[in-house]
Design an enzyme around this catalytic site. Sequence first.
Site, short mmCIF file in Angstrom:
data_model
loop_
_atom_site.label_atom_id
_atom_site.label_comp_id
_atom_site.label_asym_id
_atom_site.label_seq_id
_atom_site.Cartn_x
_atom_site.Cartn_y
_atom_site.Cartn_z
N GLY B 51 27.16 -48.89 44.62
CA GLY B 51 27.18 -47.63 43.88
C GLY B 51 26.69 -47.75 42.45
O GLY B 51 26.61 -46.78 41.73
N CYS B 52 26.34 -48.97 42.04
CA CYS B 52 25.78 -49.14 40.70
C CYS B 52 24.27 -49.18 40.80
O CYS B 52 23.73 -49.74 41.74
CB CYS B 52 26.27 -50.43 40.07
SG CYS B 52 28.05 -50.54 39.94
#
Lengths: 409, 137
Positions: B51-52
């Site tokens: 998710g980064c």
Amino acid sequence: MMQLEKIRQEFPALGTQVYGKPLVYLDNAATSQRPLSVIRKWEELSTERNANLHRAVHRLADLATQEYEATRDAVRQYLNAASREEIIFTSGATASINLVAFSFGEAFVREGDEIIVCEAEHHSDIVPWQMLCERKGAVLKVLPVDDGGRIRLGALPALLTPRTRLLCVAHISNVLGLVNPIKEIVKICHSAGCPVLVDGSQGIVHERVDVAGLDCDFYVFSGHKVYAAPGTGVLYGRRELLSRMPPYMGGGEMIETVRWSGTTYAPLPQKFEAGTQNIAGTPTLRPALEMVKRLRDPEILAESNAIKSFMLNGLNKISGLRLYGEPSSPEEKIPLFSFSVEQAHHEDLALILDKMGIAVRSGQMCAEPLMDRFGVTGMLRVSFAPYNTLQEAEYFMQSLERAIKMLRG
Amino acid sequence: MKSLQECQEEVVEDFSMYDEWLDKYEYLIDLGHRLEPFPEELKTDDRLIRGCQSRVWLDTRREDGRLFFRADSDAIITKGIISLLIGVYSGRTAAEIAADDFSFVERLGLRENLSPTRANGLASMIETIRRTAENLV
Ligand SMILES: Cc1ncc(COP(=O)(O)O)c(C=O)c1O
């Protein structure tokens, strides 16, 4: 300078601020800002001419249809297409490409056939072809670029076989900012009997597009990158091909007659315009293309060229900076620069620049295969529109240097 | 050792000393540079935080019932942010971490000042730390 200042004032967004600083908008390759002429056209259609097209006899429907069809004529003329039937309105470049991938695919692509796409394509010009190949059991081949990002034309003849059905290539890459040699590509492909689709998403903004001169078979672009309303787009297709392709979607005005025993389709271009169209948006293409012409003013072009050499010069001076997309000549490059900087991650740079009022793009730019090609996880992209100024470029360069210094500590 | 709350207060206070966001970034960059080096061999996929936008690795070690975090990122501001989190949570018990509501992060004002994709990344970092602790309680 006068002309540019005057035009800039017609783009309300260009006069706004972010974090109390004047906005310096350098993410034009993602979407452009819109001029008042476009905003007003949308407003006018929504307030005075809102009606569904082609369907009713009342006055408003008539006016709306006139606007819509006049836009088709304007786009035909602008692109120098042979006839208005060759201009299909869509919701954008991605929609146009998917339409061709489906309908052209149905008509012409069989198991074992081949489609070629360029290595530098946007995902929107890759994934629809992968989907088509999967559906049909066809083979996707890749036309490579060299280390400078230039298409390796020499590799093309060997890729073309009697089974190649279509080649797809961007007029200008949204990552490399290089104008591809479309005429040469088309010539080589046509001599092998292969039609060519050109993704003009960036080309329409920076080049004088002449589909007859390019001799390409399809040319697609989105309205929102070229000052028009979002959700608008164009597909130019050569009539011989479009007329042999089945419809993409069914419903609405794309029919001639509908019976339980079977349906016949409307002629071009309606055959490919199923459902209620973007009645307020599509007509904004007309003032948008007028804006493109006005921005082709010699004074503004001179400013763009000054920006280009200033940027190339400045970027090349930064230690550890690697620029992707090296032109063989200045004309081959638009003022779009993607690069990576040692010890300064693209995400960090974009975040710091944002706080300085500068909008740029960081990441993969919807071109993962190209990122892999250059062995990076992402890049920073600065993309200028003709309405940007040299002063903005100078501010960008100072800010970039400051950001790099901050990050390197 | 200072309590979790004291530690969080300190971080919020330090961070609020800077009025300008560029100065806050400068501070995070400095923290990022000073973060203890992360062994290359620990940069494995199972340590990557999903998710980064930039890559972030988080390694958790358990010693005498306490959790010790180490992390790295290829983006230095992200590294600074994770350094803040590690500074607060490393060396505490799983129970202590799992019981925390992580609301001090809100008070840093980071979320609204990061791009949406970065804010997601921050949420993923917090989530990973919280989940790791919860699993060990
Ligand atoms: C070269 C290129 N092709 C295709 C697209 C897709 O355009 P859209 O998202 O407007 O359909 C873009 C823009 O993102 C682009 O730059």
